[in-house]
Design an enzyme around this catalytic site. Structure first.
Site, mmCIF file in Angstrom:
data_model
loop_
_atom_site.group_PDB
_atom_site.id
_atom_site.type_symbol
_atom_site.label_atom_id
_atom_site.label_comp_id
_atom_site.label_asym_id
_atom_site.label_seq_id
_atom_site.Cartn_x
_atom_site.Cartn_y
_atom_site.Cartn_z
ATOM 1 N N GLU A 30 -21.931 85.894 53.114
ATOM 2 C CA GLU A 30 -20.989 84.875 52.652
ATOM 3 C C GLU A 30 -21.581 84.076 51.492
ATOM 4 O O GLU A 30 -22.733 83.659 51.534
ATOM 5 C CB GLU A 30 -20.640 83.887 53.772
ATOM 6 C CG GLU A 30 -19.635 82.839 53.278
ATOM 7 C CD GLU A 30 -19.468 81.634 54.195
ATOM 8 O OE1 GLU A 30 -20.111 81.570 55.255
ATOM 9 O OE2 GLU A 30 -18.670 80.745 53.816
ATOM 10 N N ASP A 56 -34.975 72.457 53.843
ATOM 11 C CA ASP A 56 -34.532 71.580 52.768
ATOM 12 C C ASP A 56 -35.317 70.284 52.881
ATOM 13 O O ASP A 56 -35.226 69.589 53.889
ATOM 14 C CB ASP A 56 -33.021 71.331 52.933
ATOM 15 C CG ASP A 56 -32.458 70.433 51.832
ATOM 16 O OD1 ASP A 56 -31.228 70.272 51.790
ATOM 17 O OD2 ASP A 56 -33.240 69.907 51.006
ATOM 18 N N ASP A 69 -35.943 66.700 51.139
ATOM 19 C CA ASP A 69 -35.187 65.836 50.243
ATOM 20 C C ASP A 69 -35.930 64.524 50.056
ATOM 21 O O ASP A 69 -36.302 63.876 51.029
ATOM 22 C CB ASP A 69 -33.828 65.597 50.912
ATOM 23 C CG ASP A 69 -32.837 64.964 49.972
ATOM 24 O OD1 ASP A 69 -33.259 64.174 49.099
ATOM 25 O OD2 ASP A 69 -31.645 65.258 50.115
ATOM 26 N N CYS A 89 -41.812 53.597 44.231
ATOM 27 C CA CYS A 89 -41.446 53.759 42.824
ATOM 28 C C CYS A 89 -39.964 54.017 42.638
ATOM 29 O O CYS A 89 -39.356 53.551 41.681
ATOM 30 C CB CYS A 89 -42.245 54.929 42.249
ATOM 31 S SG CYS A 89 -42.170 56.408 43.295
ATOM 32 N N CYS A 90 -39.393 54.789 43.517
ATOM 33 C CA CYS A 90 -37.993 55.180 43.361
ATOM 34 C C CYS A 90 -37.264 55.080 44.683
ATOM 35 O O CYS A 90 -37.867 54.861 45.726
ATOM 36 C CB CYS A 90 -37.868 56.645 42.904
ATOM 37 S SG CYS A 90 -38.914 57.087 41.534
ATOM 38 N N CYS A 145 -39.700 60.552 40.321
ATOM 39 C CA CYS A 145 -40.573 60.387 39.166
ATOM 40 C C CYS A 145 -41.869 61.134 39.439
ATOM 41 O O CYS A 145 -42.066 61.652 40.532
ATOM 42 C CB CYS A 145 -40.860 58.899 38.899
ATOM 43 S SG CYS A 145 -41.934 58.158 40.136
ATOM 44 N N SER A 187 -34.645 72.162 43.941
ATOM 45 C CA SER A 187 -33.215 72.028 44.237
ATOM 46 C C SER A 187 -32.411 71.615 43.012
ATOM 47 O O SER A 187 -31.190 71.688 43.009
ATOM 48 C CB SER A 187 -33.013 70.988 45.338
ATOM 49 O OG SER A 187 -33.211 69.683 44.798
ATOM 50 N N LEU A 234 -26.603 77.118 52.032
ATOM 51 C CA LEU A 234 -27.588 76.378 51.248
ATOM 52 C C LEU A 234 -27.468 76.774 49.782
ATOM 53 O O LEU A 234 -27.159 77.925 49.445
ATOM 54 C CB LEU A 234 -29.001 76.662 51.750
ATOM 55 C CG LEU A 234 -30.123 75.846 51.108
ATOM 56 C CD1 LEU A 234 -29.953 74.362 51.423
ATOM 57 C CD2 LEU A 234 -31.486 76.339 51.599
ATOM 58 N N HIS A 265 -27.496 72.455 38.856
ATOM 59 C CA HIS A 265 -27.159 71.192 39.516
ATOM 60 C C HIS A 265 -26.164 70.442 38.635
ATOM 61 O O HIS A 265 -26.477 70.076 37.499
ATOM 62 C CB HIS A 265 -28.400 70.339 39.732
ATOM 63 C CG HIS A 265 -28.166 69.252 40.727
ATOM 64 N ND1 HIS A 265 -27.313 68.197 40.486
ATOM 65 C CD2 HIS A 265 -28.627 69.076 41.980
ATOM 66 C CE1 HIS A 265 -27.280 67.413 41.555
ATOM 67 N NE2 HIS A 265 -28.062 67.925 42.479
#
Lengths: 507, 419
Positions: free
Chosen positions: B44, B109, B111, B121-122, B128, B160, B316, B323
Site C-alpha cells: 500500500e 520515528d 521526532d 535552543c529550539c 538547529c 524526515s 510512514l 517535505h
C-alpha cells in the site's frame, strides 16, 4: 509425522520401538494420536484425565503451588491415576500413551466455551509446570533439544565469555555468579516477555536465558499453542458432536464434578428431621452449620442459602417429602402464610429435586463451587465461612465453639494463606478430636460422610464405595446417568477411530 | 541555494517526478528481489495531493506503473504502508475480513518535538545545529542495539525532511514480525517513563543491563559538548533548577550554594558528580554514578513513538518524498558519517530543480527518440545534482540487501539438493 522423534527412533530401532514414540515424560501435544481404541478405553482415559485435572485444581487451592506438600500430593495423584510424570522409569510407554490420548480427547470436551478453555489451559499448564520441575538437569536438556523449540544450552566456554553480560541482564541470577546454571540460547522473538522488559541478555538476535526463566517461556509457548489449538478444535466441533457415541460423553465430561458428587439417593430416607439439629453441630461442615443456625433463628433463608443448604440436605439423605416438610415448618414459624409457601417455595424445592421444569437432578455444591462463585452479601448466610467471613468474626465463632486458642490460630493462619479447605479440615479434626482427618476435603457432603464414619466407628451407612483415596477397580461407577446409559447400549467392541478425529486438531 | 517557496511545489514536483525521483532504486528496494510473488503489487502507498487531499490504498503493478501514476497525480507527500493479502487498490472487492496487512518493515520515528522539555535552543518544529546532536546520539544508540542486540542487518536511516529521522529495518524475518514483538522491541529500547506530569523520567535499577550501559557510553562521548557547552544545561538558576528536580532533596542546598560560585556548566557538572558519589543511597533516590547516568539519559536518550512501530499497517513517510513545508528531500543518512550529517545541507527540491535547469542548458542536445532520451537523461540527471550522494547511500544499502538475498537463495537451493 513427528519429525523430532525421527532421529531417536532410528537410534533405538533395536528393540525399543514403543518408548521411541514417547521419549519423554512430558510433551507439548503437537501431534494428535492416530490409533484405534475401544470406546470404553476412550471414555476411561478421558475420565481419568478429568479426575487428574480436578485434583490439580483442588491442590492448587489447598496448597501453595510448588511447595513440598503440593509437589508430593500431586505426584501421588498422578501416579495413582497412572499418568506419566517421571523420566527414567521402567516402561513408561503406557502412562505416556494414556497422557497423550487423554489430552486430545479432553480438547474436544473443553474447547466449547471461553470458561472451559480457560480452565483446561490453566490445569494443563500447572501439570506441565510440575512435570518440568521434577526433571533433572540432563533430562531438561534432552527435552528442550528434542522439542519443536530446539532450545540448546550454550557451552561452558561461551558461558564464561558472556558471563558478565548475562548476569548483568537477568534478574533471576542473583549475585554475581552464574554457577552451574544452564544458559539457553533462543531466538529473541521467542523470549518476548523477557526481552521487552530488558530482563535478559540479547546478542545478535538471540536471548541468553537462564534455566529459571526458560520455564516461563515454555509455559507461554504451551499456553499460546494450546489456546490456538482449542479455538481450531471448537470450529470443527459441530461435526464431532453429531457423532452419537461421543456427544453424551463429551457433554458429561465438561460438566461433571468427577468423583463423588453425592447426588445418588442410596442413603435417602436414612435421616429423620429431628436429627438435624444435633447433626448440625456434630457432623455438618461450618458452612452448613451456620446456614442451619440462621434458618432456625430467622425462620428464613435467602435464595443462595436455600440452594446451598437445600442441596446439601438432599445429599445427606433427605427425601423430597422430608425437605418440603422441613422448610415449610420453619418458614411458617416466621409467620409465613402456608399457602404462600406452597405457591412460592415448594416449587423451587421440587425443582431442585428434579421434579419440575427440565427435571435436572441438581447436585450439591462442592467446596470449590461455594468458595469461588456467588459470594454472599449483606443478609446472606451462604458461602464458605473461611473464605467469606471477616477474620475477626470467624475467630469469635471458633471461640464460641470452645476450640483451643492454638487450634484457632492454626485455622486463622490457614485462612490467611487462602487454604480454606485445609482450614475446614482442621475444624473437622478439632470437632472430632482427631489428629488427622484422613481425607482431602473438597465437598461439604464428604465432610458429613466422614464425620458420620468417625462417630459411628467406621460403620458405613452407604452402599457404594466412595472415596477416591481407597483403591478402586476402574472404571468408577459414580458417573452421572447420561453417559452410562448411552454407553451401556453399545457393544464394547465398537472401535473409536482416533485417526479420523485427528483432523479436528490440525489446521 | 534557491530558497524554497511552497507555492512553487506543483511545478517543482512535476519536474522532480519526471526527472529526478530514483524510481529504479525505489523499485529494487520494495520488490525485494522478486522472491515473493506480488510483494510489490500488494504494497500500500498513500498520497497526499494538492489541497490536502489524501488517498489511501494505492498500489501498482510494476515500476513503470508506479512512475506513470506518480507523474500523473503529482503527490505532495508519499507514504509507504504494509504488504497486504490482496492488491490494496482492489480492497473493496475483497470479502469482508479477508483483506489483511501481512508484512511490513519495522520502522522507527524519532521526532525532535518530543525533546522539548530538555532542549533550550529550539522548540516544536524548529531545529538547529545545537540540538541536532540529539538525533546523532539517537541514531548511534538505536542503530547499535538493532544491529548488535537484535542482529538486524538491513537498516535504512532517513532524514524526515524537517525535525527528525526515521529508520526502516528491512530484514526478511523482521518484515514478518508480529505487532506484539514490535511493541516489545520498542519497550526494550525505551528508558523514559512518564509524560509532562512526571519530572524524573529515568529510574535505573542497581543492575545495569548491557543495553543501558552501552547507551550511556555513547552519550558520554557527546555529553560535554552537547549538554554542557551547546545546551548549557547548568547555565543559570532557571536551568539548573530543572536538574535539581532530578536529584535527592538532601543535596539541593549544597548544590545551590556551590553552583553560585562556579562559572560554567562544566564546573557545576563536575561538582554535581562529586557530591552524588558521596551522598547516601536511600529508599527512593539512588546516588553515586546512577544519579549522574539518570540525568544524562533524561537529557539525551532517544524518545521513540511506540505507535509508529507497533502497527503492521502503519503508514510512514517514504524516502525521497519531499517535505511540503521545508522543501527538503527525505534522504538516506550514511551510517558511516552520522556525526557529519547536516540537515541544513540536505538539498531542497527547488535547489535540485535549479541545478537540473543549469545542467540542461549547458548539456548535450542530442535529439533521439524523445522517450529514450528522457530515460537516458533521467538516469544521468540526479547524478549531476546534490541528490547524487544520497542516492549512492541508498544504492549501497540495496547492494547489501541483494547480496544477502542471493546468499539466502543459494543456501535454500543447497538444502533442496538431494544427494
Amino acid at each position: 509425522m513427528q519429525f523430532f522423534g525421527e532421529k531417536r527412533r532410528k537410534l533405538r530401532l533395536a528393540g525399543d520401538q514403543r518408548s521411541a514414540c514417547y521419549p519423554h515424560s512430558l510433551q507439548f501435544y503437537l501431534q494428535p494420536p492416530s490409533e484405534n481404541i475401544s470406546l470404553i478405553e476412550f471414555e476411561n482415559l478421558a475420565i481419568d484425565r478429568v479426575k487428574l485435572l480436578k485434583s490439580i485444581e483442588n491442590l492448587g487451592v489447598s496448597y501453595m503451588k510448588g511447595s513440598e506438600e503440593y509437589q508430593s500430593k500431586l505426584e501421588a495423584e498422578i501416579r495413582k491415576l497412572k499418568f506419566s510424570y517421571r523420566e527414567n522409569l521402567e516402561d513408561e510407554y503406557e502412562p505416556r500413551r494414556k497422557d497423550h490420548i487423554s489430552h486430545f480427547i479432553l480438547r474436544l470436551a473443553y474447547c466449547q466455551s471461553e470458561d472451559l478453555r480457560r480452565w483446561f489451559i490453566q490445569q494443563e499448564l500447572d501439570l506441565l509446570r510440575f512435570r518440568f520441575s521434577i526433571l533433572s538437569k540432563d533430562n531438561i536438556q534432552n527435552f528442550l533439544k528434542d522439542s519443536h523449540l530446539q532450545f540448546e544450552a550454550i557451552s561452558d566456554e561461551e558461558k564464561n565469555l558472556k558471563e558478565q553480560e548475562i548476569t548483568a541482564s537477568s534478574p533471576s541470577l542473583t549475585g554475581t555468579q552464574m554457577g552451574s546454571e544452564s544458559i539457553y540460547k533462543i531466538p529473541f522473538a521467542d523470549a518476548l516477555d523477557l526481552f521487552r522488559g530488558r530482563k535478559v541478555y540479547l546478542e545478535d538476535g538471540f536471548a541468553y536465558v537462564p534455566l529459571k526463566d526458560i520455564v516461563a517461556i515454555i509455559q507461554n509457548e504451551f499456553r499460546a499453542r494450546l489456546s490456538k489449538a482449542l479455538a481450531l478444535t471448537a470450529r470443527s466441533l459441530p461435526t464431532v458432536q453429531s457423532d452419537e457415541r461421543l456427544q453424551p460423553l463429551l457433554n458429561h465430561l465438561s460438566h461433571s464434578y468427577t468423583g463423588q458428587d453425592y447426588s445418588t439417593q442410596g442413603n435417602a430416607g436414612k435421616i429423620s428431621l429431628d436429627q438435624i439439629d444435633s447433626l448440625s453441630t456434630k457432623s455438618f461442615p461450618p458452612c452448613m452449620r451456620q446456614l442451619h443456625k440462621a434458618l432456625r433463628e430467622n425462620h428464613h433463608l435467602r435464595h443462595g442459602g436455600r440452594m446451598q443448604y437445600g442441596l446439601f440436605l438432599k445429599g445427606i439423605g433427605l427425601t423430597l417429602e422430608q425437605a418440603l416438610q422441613f422448610w415449610k415448618q420453619e418458614f411458617i414459624k416466621g409467620k409465613m402464610n402456608p399457602d404462600k409457601f406452597d405457591k412460592g417455595y415448594s416449587y423451587n424445592i421440587r425443582h431442585s429435586f428434579g421434579k419440575e421444569g427440565k427435571r435436572t437432578d441438581y447436585t450439591p455444591f462442592s467446596c470449590l463451587k461455594i468458595i469461588l462463585t456467588n459470594p454472599p452479601s449483606q443478609g446472606d448466610y451462604h458461602g464458605c465461612p473461611f473464605r467469606h467471613s471477616d477474620p475477626e468474626l470467624l475467630k469469635q465463632k471458633l471461640q464460641s465453639y470452645k476450640f483451643s486458642p492454638g487450634g484457632i490460630n492454626q485455622i486463622l493462619d490457614l485462612v490467611k494463606g487462602t487454604h480454606y479447605q485445609v482450614a475446614c479440615q482442621k475444624y473437622f479434626e478439632m470437632i472430632h478430636n482427631v489428629d488427622d482427618c484422613g481425607f482431602s476435603l473438597n465437598h461439604p457432603n464428604q465432610f458429613f460422610f466422614e464425620s458420620q464414619r468417625v462417630l459411628n466407628g467406621g460403620k458405613d451407612i452407604k452402599k457404594e464405595s466412595i472415596q477416591s483415596e481407597t483403591p478402586q477397580p476402574k472404571p468408577s461407577t459414580q458417573k452421572t446417568k447420561d453417559a452410562s446409559s448411552a454407553l451401556a447400549s453399545l457393544n464394547s467392541s465398537l472401535e473409536m477411530d482416533l485417526e479420523g478425529l485427528a483432523d479436528y486438531f490440525s489446521e | 541555494m534557491e530558497t524554497f517557496d511552497p507555492a512553487d511545489l506543483p511545478e517543482l514536483l512535476k519536474l522532480y517526478y519526471r526527472r529526478l525521483f530514483p524510481y529504479a532504486h525505489y523499485y529494487r528496494w520494495l520488490n525485494y528481489g522478486g522472491v515473493i510473488k506480488n510483494y510489490f503489487q500488494h504494497r500500500e502507498f498513500s498520497f497526499t495531493l494538492k489541497d490536502d487531499i489524501y488517498v489511501r490504498y494505492q498500489s501498482f503493478n510494476n515500476q513503470g506503473d508506479l512512475e506513470k501514476e506518480m507523474q500523473k497525480m503529482n503527490p505532495y507527500k508519499i507514504d509507504i504502508g504494509a504488504v497486504y493479502s490482496h492488491r490494496p487498490s482492489q480492497y473493496n472487492t475483497v470479502k469482508l475480513g479477508a483483506f489483511q496487512a501481512q508484512e511490513k518493515e519495522l520502522v522507527f520515528d524519532i521526532d525532535m518535538t518530543d525533546y522539548d522539555d530538555v532542549r533550550r535552543c529550539c522548540s516544536s518544529a524548529d531545529i538547529c545545529s545545537k540540538c541536532w546532536t540529539l538525533m546523532t546520539m539517537a541514531i548511534h544508540i538505536i542503530d547499535r542495539a538493532l544491529k548488535e542486540d537484535f542482529g538486524f542487518k538491513h537498516r535504512l536511516w532517513v532524514y524526515s525532511g524537517r525535525r527528525g529521522v526515521h529508520c526502516w529495518v528491512c530484514d526478511e524475518s523482521v518484515r514478518k514480525l508480529s505487532s506484539a514483538v514490535r511493541s516489545g522491541i520498542v519497550e526494550y529500547l525505551s528508558l523514559l517513563k512518564g509524560g509532562q506530569e512526571v519530572r524524573k523520567k529515568v529510574h535505573l535499577s542497581e543492575k545495569i543491563h548491557p543495553f543501558v550501559r552501552k547507551s550511556i557510553n555513547i552519550i558520554k562521548k557527546y555529553f560535554e559538548e552537547y549538554a554542557l557547552v551547546n545546551q548549557d544545561i547548568l547555565e543559570n538558576k532557571e536551568s539548573w533548577d530543572k536538574i535539581l528536580a532530578l536529584v535527592p532533596e538532601t543535596i539541593h542546598d549544597d548544590l545551590q550554594q556551590a553552583f553560585q560560585k562556579h562559572h560554567n556548566s562544566l564546573q557545576r557538572w563536575e561538582y554535581l558528580k562529586k557530591v552524588a558519589s558521596k551522598c547516601q543511597n536511600n529508599k527512593n533516590d539512588k546516588c553515586g554514578p546512577w544519579l549522574e547516568w539518570e540525568i544524562m539519559l533524561q537529557y539525551c536518550f532517544p524518545r521513540l513513538d511506540i505507535n509508529v512501530s507497533k502497527g503492521i499497517n502503519h503508514l510512514l513517510k517514504s524516502p525521497f518524498s519531499v517535505h511540503p513545508k521545508t522543501g527538503r528531500i527525505s534522504v538516506p543518512i550514511d551510517l558511516q558519517k552520522v556525526d557529519e550529517f547536516d540537515p541544513f545541507a540536505v538539498p531542497t527540491i527547488s535547489a535540485i530543480c535549479h541545478e537540473l535547469d543549469n545542467i540542461s542548458t549547458n548539456g548535450e542536445e542530442k535529439e533521439e527518440n524523445k522517450a529514450e532520451a528522457d530515460i537516458k537523461r533521467r538516469t544521468r540527471d540526479y547524478k549531476k545534482t546534490s541528490l547524487a550522494p544520497y542516492v549512492k547511500v541508498f544504492e549501497q544499502f540495496l547492494e547489501k540487501l541483494e547480496k544477502y538475498q542471493k546468499g539466502e537463495l543459494l543456501k535454500k537451493s543447497d538444502l533442496q539438493k538431494d544427494f
